[in-house]
Design a protein around this motif. Structure first.
Motif, PDB file in Angstrom:
ATOM      1  N   PHE A 208       0.858  -1.185   0.000  1.00  0.00           N
ATOM      2  CA  PHE A 208       0.000   0.000   0.000  1.00  0.00           C
ATOM      3  C   PHE A 208       0.898   1.240   0.000  1.00  0.00           C
ATOM      4  O   PHE A 208       1.545   1.537   1.007  1.00  0.00           O
ATOM      5  N   PRO A 209       0.965   1.950  -1.137  1.00  0.00           N
ATOM      6  CA  PRO A 209       1.842   3.118  -1.227  1.00  0.00           C
ATOM      7  C   PRO A 209       1.438   4.234  -0.275  1.00  0.00           C
ATOM      8  O   PRO A 209       0.256   4.468  -0.043  1.00  0.00           O
ATOM      9  N   LYS A 210       2.466   4.915   0.259  1.00  0.00           N
ATOM     10  CA  LYS A 210       2.217   6.039   1.160  1.00  0.00           C
ATOM     11  C   LYS A 210       2.908   7.311   0.679  1.00  0.00           C
ATOM     12  O   LYS A 210       3.029   8.282   1.425  1.00  0.00           O
ATOM     13  N   GLY A 211       3.340   7.298  -0.588  1.00  0.00           N
ATOM     14  CA  GLY A 211       3.937   8.485  -1.169  1.00  0.00           C
ATOM     15  C   GLY A 211       5.432   8.579  -0.952  1.00  0.00           C
ATOM     16  O   GLY A 211       5.992   8.004  -0.005  1.00  0.00           O
ATOM     17  N   ASN A 212       6.096   9.261  -1.864  1.00  0.00           N
ATOM     18  CA  ASN A 212       7.538   9.507  -1.768  1.00  0.00           C
ATOM     19  C   ASN A 212       8.357   8.226  -1.642  1.00  0.00           C
ATOM     20  O   ASN A 212       9.338   8.159  -0.884  1.00  0.00           O
ATOM     21  N   GLY A 213       7.938   7.189  -2.374  1.00  0.00           N
ATOM     22  CA  GLY A 213       8.703   5.945  -2.377  1.00  0.00           C
ATOM     23  C   GLY A 213       8.558   5.107  -1.130  1.00  0.00           C
ATOM     24  O   GLY A 213       9.332   4.165  -0.924  1.00  0.00           O
ATOM     25  N   SER A 214       7.569   5.401  -0.300  1.00  0.00           N
ATOM     26  CA  SER A 214       7.350   4.596   0.905  1.00  0.00           C
ATOM     27  C   SER A 214       6.047   3.815   0.769  1.00  0.00           C
ATOM     28  O   SER A 214       5.164   4.179  -0.015  1.00  0.00           O
ATOM     29  N   ALA A 215       5.921   2.732   1.531  1.00  0.00           N
ATOM     30  CA  ALA A 215       4.718   1.908   1.450  1.00  0.00           C
ATOM     31  C   ALA A 215       4.626   0.986   2.656  1.00  0.00           C
ATOM     32  O   ALA A 215       5.635   0.639   3.288  1.00  0.00           O
ATOM     33  N   ASN A 216       3.391   0.585   2.960  1.00  0.00           N
ATOM     34  CA  ASN A 216       3.160  -0.503   3.895  1.00  0.00           C
ATOM     35  C   ASN A 216       3.277  -1.802   3.108  1.00  0.00           C
ATOM     36  O   ASN A 216       2.529  -2.025   2.150  1.00  0.00           O
ATOM     37  N   VAL A 217       4.209  -2.645   3.476  1.00  0.00           N
ATOM     38  CA  VAL A 217       4.411  -3.936   2.816  1.00  0.00           C
ATOM     39  C   VAL A 217       4.107  -5.004   3.855  1.00  0.00           C
ATOM     40  O   VAL A 217       4.811  -5.121   4.864  1.00  0.00           O
ATOM     41  N   GLY A 218       3.033  -5.756   3.616  1.00  0.00           N
ATOM     42  CA  GLY A 218       2.602  -6.677   4.659  1.00  0.00           C
ATOM     43  C   GLY A 218       2.043  -7.973   4.130  1.00  0.00           C
ATOM     44  O   GLY A 218       1.941  -8.193   2.920  1.00  0.00           O
ATOM     45  N   ILE A 219       1.637  -8.807   5.068  1.00  0.00           N
ATOM     46  CA  ILE A 219       1.105 -10.120   4.715  1.00  0.00           C
ATOM     47  C   ILE A 219       0.164 -10.597   5.806  1.00  0.00           C
ATOM     48  O   ILE A 219       0.327 -10.253   6.987  1.00  0.00           O
ATOM     49  N   GLY A 220      -0.851 -11.355   5.394  1.00  0.00           N
ATOM     50  CA  GLY A 220      -1.745 -11.999   6.340  1.00  0.00           C
ATOM     51  C   GLY A 220      -1.847 -13.466   5.983  1.00  0.00           C
ATOM     52  O   GLY A 220      -2.002 -13.815   4.809  1.00  0.00           O
ATOM     53  N   VAL A 221      -1.728 -14.332   6.964  1.00  0.00           N
ATOM     54  CA  VAL A 221      -1.807 -15.776   6.730  1.00  0.00           C
ATOM     55  C   VAL A 221      -2.775 -16.394   7.734  1.00  0.00           C
ATOM     56  O   VAL A 221      -2.969 -15.873   8.839  1.00  0.00           O
ATOM     57  N   LEU A 222      -3.383 -17.508   7.325  1.00  0.00           N
ATOM     58  CA  LEU A 222      -4.292 -18.231   8.201  1.00  0.00           C
ATOM     59  C   LEU A 222      -3.476 -19.228   9.016  1.00  0.00           C
ATOM     60  O   LEU A 222      -2.856 -20.132   8.448  1.00  0.00           O
ATOM     61  N   PRO A 223      -3.427 -19.078  10.339  1.00  0.00           N
ATOM     62  CA  PRO A 223      -2.588 -19.967  11.160  1.00  0.00           C
ATOM     63  C   PRO A 223      -2.848 -21.450  10.925  1.00  0.00           C
ATOM     64  O   PRO A 223      -1.922 -22.259  10.999  1.00  0.00           O
ATOM     65  N   LYS A 224      -4.095 -21.798  10.616  1.00  0.00           N
ATOM     66  CA  LYS A 224      -4.428 -23.202  10.387  1.00  0.00           C
ATOM     67  C   LYS A 224      -3.688 -23.777   9.179  1.00  0.00           C
ATOM     68  O   LYS A 224      -3.413 -24.973   9.125  1.00  0.00           O
ATOM     69  N   MET A 225      -3.350 -22.900   8.204  1.00  0.00           N
ATOM     70  CA  MET A 225      -2.708 -23.350   6.977  1.00  0.00           C
ATOM     71  C   MET A 225      -1.217 -23.039   6.940  1.00  0.00           C
ATOM     72  O   MET A 225      -0.489 -23.560   6.098  1.00  0.00           O
ATOM     73  N   ALA A 226      -0.760 -22.169   7.821  1.00  0.00           N
ATOM     74  CA  ALA A 226       0.623 -21.686   7.763  1.00  0.00           C
ATOM     75  C   ALA A 226       1.601 -22.662   8.416  1.00  0.00           C
ATOM     76  O   ALA A 226       1.277 -23.323   9.400  1.00  0.00           O
ATOM     77  N   GLU A 227       2.794 -22.711   7.863  1.00  0.00           N
ATOM     78  CA  GLU A 227       3.864 -23.538   8.415  1.00  0.00           C
ATOM     79  C   GLU A 227       4.969 -22.689   9.041  1.00  0.00           C
ATOM     80  O   GLU A 227       5.882 -23.209   9.657  1.00  0.00           O
ATOM     81  N   LYS A 228       4.866 -21.371   8.850  1.00  0.00           N
ATOM     82  CA  LYS A 228       5.849 -20.436   9.398  1.00  0.00           C
ATOM     83  C   LYS A 228       5.099 -19.277  10.043  1.00  0.00           C
ATOM     84  O   LYS A 228       3.879 -19.172   9.953  1.00  0.00           O
ATOM     85  N   THR A 229       5.837 -18.390  10.658  1.00  0.00           N
ATOM     86  CA  THR A 229       5.219 -17.183  11.207  1.00  0.00           C
ATOM     87  C   THR A 229       4.899 -16.217  10.085  1.00  0.00           C
ATOM     88  O   THR A 229       5.466 -16.295   8.985  1.00  0.00           O
ATOM     89  N   ALA A 230       4.006 -15.285  10.369  1.00  0.00           N
ATOM     90  CA  ALA A 230       3.649 -14.285   9.362  1.00  0.00           C
ATOM     91  C   ALA A 230       4.880 -13.480   8.939  1.00  0.00           C
ATOM     92  O   ALA A 230       5.050 -13.161   7.759  1.00  0.00           O
ATOM     93  N   ARG A 231       5.735 -13.159   9.890  1.00  0.00           N
ATOM     94  CA  ARG A 231       6.923 -12.370   9.538  1.00  0.00           C
ATOM     95  C   ARG A 231       7.860 -13.159   8.624  1.00  0.00           C
ATOM     96  O   ARG A 231       8.474 -12.578   7.710  1.00  0.00           O
ATOM     97  N   GLU A 232       7.989 -14.458   8.845  1.00  0.00           N
ATOM     98  CA  GLU A 232       8.835 -15.267   7.970  1.00  0.00           C
ATOM     99  C   GLU A 232       8.272 -15.316   6.555  1.00  0.00           C
ATOM    100  O   GLU A 232       9.023 -15.247   5.577  1.00  0.00           O
ATOM    101  N   TYR A 233       6.940 -15.413   6.450  1.00  0.00           N
ATOM    102  CA  TYR A 233       6.319 -15.353   5.124  1.00  0.00           C
ATOM    103  C   TYR A 233       6.545 -13.992   4.474  1.00  0.00           C
ATOM    104  O   TYR A 233       6.779 -13.887   3.271  1.00  0.00           O
ATOM    105  N   LEU A 234       6.476 -12.938   5.275  1.00  0.00           N
ATOM    106  CA  LEU A 234       6.681 -11.584   4.748  1.00  0.00           C
ATOM    107  C   LEU A 234       8.106 -11.419   4.231  1.00  0.00           C
ATOM    108  O   LEU A 234       8.318 -10.886   3.129  1.00  0.00           O
ATOM    109  N   ASP A 235       9.084 -11.865   4.987  1.00  0.00           N
ATOM    110  CA  ASP A 235      10.473 -11.765   4.549  1.00  0.00           C
ATOM    111  C   ASP A 235      10.703 -12.561   3.267  1.00  0.00           C
ATOM    112  O   ASP A 235      11.418 -12.108   2.356  1.00  0.00           O
TER     113      ASP A 235
END
Length: 387
Positions: A208-235
């Protein structure tokens, strides 16, 4: 003694306090954190219509304006959606730290008392009222109120104690992680969504862009289906997409994807926003619904005080209002979410390919699913009655 005590100064809580105070009620708004609006726990997107029906837009709390959304299938098939049909996630990208404080200030201006660094320890109903125990800087005291509005977020303490909600299951909540990044080379005219089990099982990644080359870069995962943490998926997502920039902030949290609850009220109590699971099950977006829910809660609180009736039976007027506004969408999108999380990446690619390149500017979200039904009726036939 207050007419209304609101716990939680996010969009839902501050809107409820503002609306109730504007109706002449004696209102207390409490927030456990030191600063309202921090930490930011969402991508900060909202449609123009959703924000402009309540506020005159102030550029100070608009980080960016976008014209649409781009959705990427696992094989990078791209679907372009214009603002008028992309739901509550495009239009404005807010500066929540500024916006949330703005709404809380409007509540104070309307006459509400606003306390930060104030935690609700416990409450009990007695003699038709609610007695709350609060703590601020180690000092405890009690207040009484006719109506308690819980806007205390997912896994609401108020909602659980009142018996309105239960602890969410692993398939009813998204685990989310997000970086604020700078120095990015992205198309800032669009929000960007990335689908696929490999990228984000049970959810999606976003920019989600926030102007001037910055942005919110994120991820959402369903714990029931995930094998890693949300942050690991994001990285892993950032590495895979070759996103280069500097990380300046990190936040993590949970978003309810439950759908519509049966009721958001009990005697003397109403829930709003994430506390009432008002977030959209498909997108996880919750600001627009939170504002509407807060407004309705404040209105019904004023009616209840006028009638001197704080029973659950009377407060169900609030249920009627939010259900008639966005309840049907919560029901529909929960069914869609359950359908789409069953799909593997190959099927997502196939569906995306069926509508890629079409003139979606003239279409609605419902029309997109209808278009998919035309292309692959057997795959999506059980969704036909939703539209």
């Amino acid at each position: 003694m207050y007419d209304v005590v609101v716990v939680g100064a996010g969009p839902a809580g501050s809107m409820a306090a503002k609306t109730a105070a504007e109706q002449g009620l004696n209102v207390l708004l409490v927030e456990k954190r030191q600063e309202i609006g921090t930490p930011v726990r969402c991508a900060e997107g909202i449609s123009r219509e959703s924000i402009e029906k309540f506020f005159e837009v102030d550029k100070k709390w608009i980080a960016a304006e976008v014209v649409g959304a781009r959705i990427y299938a696992p094989d990078k098939t791209e679907i372009v959606m214009s603002e008028d049909m992309a739901g509550n996630e495009v239009g404005y990208v807010l500066e929540r730290k500024i916006f949330d404080r703005h709404v809380a200030r409007l509540a104070a201006k309307a006459g509400a008392e606003v306390y930060v660094k104030t935690t609700m320890i416990d409450f009990e109903r007695k003699d038709g009222k609610v007695k709350l125990k609060l703590r601020k800087l180690g000092e405890e005291w009690e207040v009484e109120t006719r109506i308690l509005i819980g806007a205390d977020g997912v896994e609401s303490k108020i909602g659980r104690k009142a018996g309105i909600i239960k602890t969410l299951k692993l398939n009813e909540v998204e685990s989310c992680a997000q970086y604020l990044m700078t120095g990015l080379d992205i198309d800032e005219n669009y929000t960007h969504f990335y689908l696929g089990r490999e990228i984000a099982p049970g959810g999606y990644a976003w920019i989600f862009p926030k102007g001037n080359g910055s942005a919110n870069v994120g991820i959402g995962v369903l714990p029931k289906m995930a094998e890693k943490t949300a942050r690991e998926y994001l990285d892993a997502f950032i590495e895979k997409e070759g996103i280069e920039g500097k990380i300046v902030e990190f936040v993590a949290g949970a978003v309810p994807v439950y759908g519509e609850i049966e009721t958001a009220v009990a005697d003397n109590i109403m829930l709003a926003g994430d506390a009432a699971y008002h977030a959209d099950p498909i997108t996880g977006g919750g600001i627009a619904n939170a504002l509407s829910a807060g407004y309705y809660a404040g209105k019904v609180a004023a009616e209840a005080v006028k009638r001197n009736d704080f029973s659950a039976n009377f407060l169900r007027k609030y249920d009627d209002l939010w259900k008639n506004d966005f309840g049907r969408k919560l029901r529909r999108n929960k069914k869609l979410q359950l359908k789409f999380i069953e799909m593997d990446d190959a099927l997502l690619n196939k569906l995306a390919g069926a509508i890629a390149g079409k003139n979606l500017r003239e279409m609605s979200v419902a029309a997109i699913v209808k278009e998919l039904l035309k292309a692959h009726p057997k795959l999506l036939w059980d969704l036909k009655d939703l539209f």
